[in-house]
Design a protein around this motif. Sequence first.
Motif, short mmCIF file in Angstrom:
data_model
loop_
_atom_site.label_atom_id
_atom_site.label_comp_id
_atom_site.label_asym_id
_atom_site.label_seq_id
_atom_site.Cartn_x
_atom_site.Cartn_y
_atom_site.Cartn_z
N ALA A 160 50.83 12.85 121.59
CA ALA A 160 52.25 13.12 121.85
C ALA A 160 53.06 11.83 121.74
CB ALA A 160 52.43 13.74 123.23
N LEU A 161 52.49 10.72 122.24
CA LEU A 161 53.21 9.44 122.20
C LEU A 161 53.38 8.95 120.76
CD1 LEU A 161 51.43 7.72 125.22
CD2 LEU A 161 53.88 8.17 125.09
N VAL A 162 52.34 9.16 119.96
CA VAL A 162 52.37 8.69 118.58
C VAL A 162 53.11 9.67 117.68
CG1 VAL A 162 50.89 8.10 116.60
CG2 VAL A 162 50.24 7.39 118.89
N GLY A 163 53.09 10.96 118.08
CA GLY A 163 53.81 11.95 117.29
C GLY A 163 52.97 12.54 116.18
N GLN A 164 51.68 12.25 116.16
CA GLN A 164 50.80 12.85 115.18
C GLN A 164 49.39 12.85 115.74
OE1 GLN A 164 51.40 11.67 111.17
NE2 GLN A 164 49.39 12.31 110.50
N LYS A 165 48.57 13.76 115.27
CA LYS A 165 47.23 13.87 115.81
C LYS A 165 46.36 12.72 115.33
CE LYS A 165 43.61 17.28 116.09
NZ LYS A 165 43.27 18.65 115.92
N VAL A 166 46.04 11.80 116.21
CA VAL A 166 45.15 10.71 115.81
C VAL A 166 43.88 10.68 116.65
CG1 VAL A 166 46.80 9.14 114.77
CG2 VAL A 166 46.46 9.06 117.23
N ALA A 167 44.00 10.99 117.94
CA ALA A 167 42.80 10.97 118.78
C ALA A 167 42.19 12.36 118.73
CB ALA A 167 43.18 10.63 120.21
N ILE A 168 40.89 12.41 118.81
CA ILE A 168 40.23 13.72 118.79
C ILE A 168 40.58 14.44 120.10
CG2 ILE A 168 38.15 12.52 119.57
CD1 ILE A 168 36.48 14.81 118.60
N THR A 169 41.08 15.66 120.01
CA THR A 169 41.32 16.43 121.23
C THR A 169 40.42 17.64 121.18
OG1 THR A 169 43.06 17.67 120.17
CG2 THR A 169 43.74 15.77 121.43
N LEU B 31 36.73 13.93 113.10
CA LEU B 31 37.22 15.25 112.67
C LEU B 31 36.06 16.25 112.57
CD1 LEU B 31 39.83 14.13 109.98
CD2 LEU B 31 40.36 15.43 112.04
N VAL B 32 34.92 15.78 112.04
CA VAL B 32 33.74 16.66 111.93
C VAL B 32 33.23 17.01 113.32
CG1 VAL B 32 31.33 16.79 111.17
CG2 VAL B 32 33.07 15.80 109.66
N ARG B 33 33.20 15.99 114.19
CA ARG B 33 32.72 16.20 115.55
C ARG B 33 33.60 17.22 116.28
NH1 ARG B 33 30.01 13.87 119.78
NH2 ARG B 33 31.37 13.61 121.55
N GLU B 34 34.91 17.08 116.11
CA GLU B 34 35.85 17.99 116.76
C GLU B 34 35.64 19.42 116.26
OE1 GLU B 34 40.09 17.63 115.75
OE2 GLU B 34 40.49 17.85 117.88
N ALA B 35 35.50 19.57 114.95
CA ALA B 35 35.29 20.91 114.38
C ALA B 35 33.98 21.51 114.88
CB ALA B 35 35.29 20.84 112.85
N ALA B 36 32.95 20.67 115.00
CA ALA B 36 31.63 21.17 115.44
C ALA B 36 31.65 21.56 116.92
CB ALA B 36 30.57 20.10 115.19
N GLY C 114 32.61 23.16 108.44
CA GLY C 114 32.89 22.43 107.20
C GLY C 114 34.31 22.67 106.71
N THR C 115 34.72 23.93 106.73
CA THR C 115 36.07 24.28 106.26
C THR C 115 37.14 23.62 107.12
OG1 THR C 115 35.24 26.41 105.51
CG2 THR C 115 37.61 26.22 105.73
N ASN C 116 36.98 23.72 108.44
CA ASN C 116 37.98 23.14 109.36
C ASN C 116 38.03 21.63 109.25
OD1 ASN C 116 38.52 25.70 110.21
ND2 ASN C 116 37.34 25.57 112.09
N ALA C 117 36.85 21.00 109.21
CA ALA C 117 36.81 19.53 109.12
C ALA C 117 37.40 19.08 107.79
CB ALA C 117 35.37 19.03 109.27
N ARG C 118 37.07 19.80 106.71
CA ARG C 118 37.53 19.38 105.38
C ARG C 118 39.06 19.38 105.31
NH1 ARG C 118 38.67 22.45 101.11
NH2 ARG C 118 37.83 24.19 102.14
N LYS C 119 39.68 20.42 105.92
CA LYS C 119 41.16 20.47 105.93
C LYS C 119 41.73 19.22 106.57
CE LYS C 119 41.65 25.49 106.04
NZ LYS C 119 41.49 26.57 107.02
N GLY C 120 41.16 18.84 107.73
CA GLY C 120 41.63 17.65 108.45
C GLY C 120 41.41 16.38 107.64
N ILE C 121 40.24 16.30 106.98
CA ILE C 121 39.90 15.10 106.20
C ILE C 121 40.82 14.98 104.98
CG2 ILE C 121 38.10 13.98 104.81
CD1 ILE C 121 36.05 15.42 106.73
N GLU C 122 41.08 16.12 104.32
CA GLU C 122 41.97 16.08 103.16
C GLU C 122 43.38 15.68 103.56
OE1 GLU C 122 39.77 19.12 100.03
OE2 GLU C 122 41.39 19.95 101.28
N ALA C 123 43.82 16.15 104.73
CA ALA C 123 45.15 15.77 105.22
C ALA C 123 45.18 14.27 105.53
CB ALA C 123 45.51 16.58 106.46
N LEU C 124 44.09 13.77 106.09
CA LEU C 124 44.00 12.35 106.44
C LEU C 124 44.01 11.46 105.19
CD1 LEU C 124 43.25 10.08 108.60
CD2 LEU C 124 40.88 10.57 108.02
N LEU C 125 43.23 11.85 104.19
CA LEU C 125 43.07 11.00 103.01
C LEU C 125 44.07 11.31 101.90
CD1 LEU C 125 39.16 11.07 102.70
CD2 LEU C 125 40.57 9.34 103.83
#
Length: 311
Positions: free
Chosen positions: A33-42, A206-211, A272-283
């Motif tokens: 919330a402070l940064v305004g974008q998802k950076v820490a794994i929640t 991101l993979v850990r969060e999805a798992a 895999g699908t959920n993590a990949r979406k996050g990774i593609e958005a990141l990269l």
Amino acid sequence: MGTQRTDESGSYRAGFACLIGRPNAGKSTLTNALVGQKVAITSSKPQTTRHTIRGVATTASAQLILVDTPGLHKPRTLLGERLNDLVRETLLEVDVIGFCLPSDQRIGPGDTFIANELAELRSVRRRPVVAIATKADAVDRDRLAEHLIAIDQLGDWDAIIPCSAVSGEQVEEVRDVLASYLPESPQLYPDGVLTDEPEAVMIAELVREAALEGVRDELPHSLAVVVEEMVPREGRPEGNPLLDVRVNVFVERPSQKAIVIGRGGSRLREVGTNARKGIEALLGQKVFLDLHVKVAKDWQRDPKQLQRLGF
């Protein structure tokens, strides 16, 4: 560097802040919330943040760099002890500490344990500590008032402030209060930088969060994720690159492996699908994610394995 303005005193402030609190106190959500974008794994699971992820919140008058440590807790395993050492080291290095105490839970032994640790740390090196009553939207005004009084009685704080990262209420105030304890300094990161974590670490998170999403309680600690390699796919057309990302997910027991993979591999495909979406958005590019689940017996208690898994 971006356009720097200054605070009322005419100076720009920049430095490091650290949010601590017992597991699930809302630290990662507040960081985001402070940064305004998802950076820490929640995650809805406590104690899932393992790495020091820095979120960078830049304003016209200050730059607050958030170091998100794992939860301080009474260690039960070698991993727990290492995490606590890491937290103490971090706390001595930052400019201000935010102690998160969730409003929807009474102050308990976990909070007292951390308050005592903080008192001890401050006897070594004086550090400003701001007590933050998180999840303020989850309770009514009377309960919040009670909670704030209990926080006041728990220790000697430089400031106490309630906020809700979910509703956004008082998030800016928390940022400004934390920033007010930073030293005068020019910006340390250029505008637009949200985190300085190496990409591999963020991908692993991101993979850990999805798992972890929606899995029963037996998994959180028993999951380590290692990014084995990231290589651009050869022979791709210019302007449409593909990155091959190979990731190993380590669990401690075959029964846990079965949980992560799911019936007929259904769960792993979803991860895999959920993590990949996050990774593609990141990269910002297409990714082929190659996920493997492996059993590393009792890795949390084995120093050799811990080292191999990056702890």
